[in-house]
Write an enzyme that holds these catalytic residues in place. Structure first.
Site, PDB file in Angstrom:
ATOM      1  N   SER A 198     -14.090  44.923  21.572  1.00  0.00           N
ATOM      2  CA  SER A 198     -13.277  46.017  22.115  1.00  0.00           C
ATOM      3  C   SER A 198     -11.932  45.531  22.664  1.00  0.00           C
ATOM      4  O   SER A 198     -11.054  46.340  22.947  1.00  0.00           O
ATOM      5  CB  SER A 198     -14.035  46.710  23.243  1.00  0.00           C
ATOM      6  OG  SER A 198     -14.204  45.824  24.328  1.00  0.00           O
ATOM      7  N   LYS A 199     -11.770  44.221  22.813  1.00  0.00           N
ATOM      8  CA  LYS A 199     -10.595  43.702  23.516  1.00  0.00           C
ATOM      9  C   LYS A 199      -9.394  43.549  22.572  1.00  0.00           C
ATOM     10  O   LYS A 199      -9.540  43.599  21.350  1.00  0.00           O
ATOM     11  CB  LYS A 199     -10.944  42.370  24.192  1.00  0.00           C
ATOM     12  CG  LYS A 199     -12.084  42.479  25.221  1.00  0.00           C
ATOM     13  CD  LYS A 199     -11.672  43.197  26.499  1.00  0.00           C
ATOM     14  CE  LYS A 199     -12.813  43.765  27.304  1.00  0.00           C
ATOM     15  NZ  LYS A 199     -13.718  42.839  27.928  1.00  0.00           N
ATOM     16  N   THR A 200      -8.226  43.319  23.144  1.00  0.00           N
ATOM     17  CA  THR A 200      -6.989  43.263  22.348  1.00  0.00           C
ATOM     18  C   THR A 200      -7.060  42.158  21.296  1.00  0.00           C
ATOM     19  O   THR A 200      -6.647  42.342  20.156  1.00  0.00           O
ATOM     20  CB  THR A 200      -5.782  43.052  23.268  1.00  0.00           C
ATOM     21  OG1 THR A 200      -5.734  44.155  24.190  1.00  0.00           O
ATOM     22  CG2 THR A 200      -4.473  42.999  22.486  1.00  0.00           C
TER      23      THR A 200
ATOM     24  N   HIS B 104     -14.463  40.019  23.176  1.00  0.00           N
ATOM     25  CA  HIS B 104     -15.409  41.049  22.743  1.00  0.00           C
ATOM     26  C   HIS B 104     -14.689  41.979  21.749  1.00  0.00           C
ATOM     27  O   HIS B 104     -13.458  42.098  21.790  1.00  0.00           O
ATOM     28  CB  HIS B 104     -15.883  41.834  23.969  1.00  0.00           C
ATOM     29  CG  HIS B 104     -16.826  42.936  23.648  1.00  0.00           C
ATOM     30  ND1 HIS B 104     -16.433  44.255  23.553  1.00  0.00           N
ATOM     31  CD2 HIS B 104     -18.143  42.909  23.359  1.00  0.00           C
ATOM     32  CE1 HIS B 104     -17.476  44.993  23.222  1.00  0.00           C
ATOM     33  NE2 HIS B 104     -18.527  44.207  23.106  1.00  0.00           N
TER      34      HIS B 104
END
Ligand SMILES: *Cc1c(COP(=O)(O)O)cnc(C)c1O
Length: 386
Positions: free
Chosen positions: A182-184, A180
């Site tokens: 927002s993920k790293t 997603h």
């Protein structure tokens, strides 16, 4: 004043070049080239035999449960404080989620609470690597091993973390990841399932392609399955990201270091923990604030007024309307004192990969100011009149 976003990726010329190549060339005979390369690079980084690219981490958890044969009548233990995607797939397969408490230090599944939640119906546990941290897998594995309980590792928030040198995602029979935005690591939306278990891998490959057997070219579906695929454009983005994972994790750790400089000496607050055995990739810098500040909602509002976006620590799943009526949630509300204490006062601070040192200085000053405002109620009322 520039708003500071709470999270977001690092996109460079490399990502743009790979996606541009994919949209130009990854068709016809080359349709699967980027998926193959992404899966191979991902498996290699994690030191596992199989990596399957999927549309989300939610689908990776769903397939993990299905491949383990979990269904109606079975119970699956999940930590109470996590994103609902860790638990929702348990309901998809008709099993019952059981919410265990979290550890007060690492905020991940408590081995003691896990053990206490086990019944003869328990078939699996979904251990979540919350905010990049990892639970005590040695203890979890010992408890699960004695009872024949499968460990599924939800590593959605922990790409690049390590436990005793082992990559996050490799501590269970399957490991699941989210890409997603927002993920790293990001592919916009996307996910991955990794495993060393041949039988699980073969089952996942059939289930994720509408029940088609390997090599099926005549569209002879063997059973009703699911359509869980990642597009080649997403895979191209993912390939660029996994090739940069060391730099991305290093940046996350640098950002956490800045916060430690800003807030490490403040009394009464707690930042993310890093146990001896863990290399934390710090997906989200998180602060647990003192009770007298009145809870996370007010803190988020106060930061927002200063142009700083933040997020609440996950509220216990057993507190949500989605689960509140279930008997399992009622039991969890009585049992999970750590989840309720930490969940009420935790806030995720801006942790996007585009953060600058000056942004973190601004956030640090805002939090310190909030902490310095402890004054008697009468004085506060007077100050607001002035
Ligand atoms: C983001 C996240 C998921 C879900 O990932 P999707 O790719 O959005 O399905 C699952 N578990 C945890 C802990 C997450 O943070």
């Amino acid at each position: 004043m520039k708003r500071i976003p709470v999270s977001g990726p690092s996109i460079t010329e490399k990502e743009i070049a790979y996606v541009t190549d994919a949209v130009t060339n990854a068709w016809y005979a080359n349709a699967n080239v980027y998926n193959d390369r992404f899966e191979r690079a991902f498996a290699e980084y994690h030191g596992v035999r199989h990596a399957v690219s999927l549309p989300s981490c939610t689908s990776a958890l769903h397939l993990s449960l299905l491949a383990l044969g979990i269904g109606p009548g079975d119970e699956v233990i999940v930590p109470d404080c996590t994103w609902i995607a860790s638990a929702a797939p348990v309901s998809y397969v008709g099993a019952t989620p059981v919410f265990a408490d979290i550890d007060p230090d690492n905020w991940c599944l408590s081995p003691q609470s896990f053990a206490a939640c086990i019944t003869p119906r328990t078939k699996a546990v979904i251990a979540v690597d919350l905010y990049g941290n990892m639970p005590d897998y040695a203890a979890l594995a010992e408890i699960a091993g004695q009872r024949g309980i499968a460990i599924i590792e939800d590593a959605a928030e922990a790409a690049g973390s390590r436990y005793c040198g082992r990559a996050a995602g490799t501590l269970g029979v399957t490991g699941t990841f989210s890409f997603h935005g927002s993920k790293t690591l990001t592919t916009g939306e996307g996910g991955m399932l990794i495993t060393d278990d041949e039988a699980i891998y073969r089952r996942v490959m059939v289930l994720r392609d509408h029940g088609r057997r390997p090599g099926d070219t005549m569209f002879q579906n063997a059973e009703v399955g699911y359509k869980y695929k990642m597009s080649s454009l997403q895979a191209a983005l993912g390939l660029a990201q996994i090739e940069r994972i060391d730099a991305l994790v290093e940046r996350k750790r640098e950002i956490f270091g800045w916060y430690r400089e800003e807030l490490g000496n403040c009394e009464g607050i707690v930042l993310n923990h890093e146990a001896q055995a863990v290399h934390n990739s710090y997906w989200m810098v998180t602060v647990i604030l003192p009770e007298w500040l009145g809870g996370k909602a007010g803190v988020i509002q106060a930061l927002s007024k200063q142009g700083i976006d933040s997020r609440p620590f996950f509220s216990p799943l057993s507190s949500l309307d989605a689960y509140s009526a279930s008997p399992m949630a009622r039991a969890a509300r009585a049992r999970n004192t750590v989840s309720y204490a930490v969940g009420a006062h935790g806030v995720n601070l801006p942790s996007g990969l585009n953060l600058e040192r000056a942004d973190v200085a601004r956030v640090g000053a805002a939090v310190r100011e909030m902490l310095s405002e402890r004054v008697p109620a009468v004085a506060t009322a007077h100050a607001s009149l002035v």
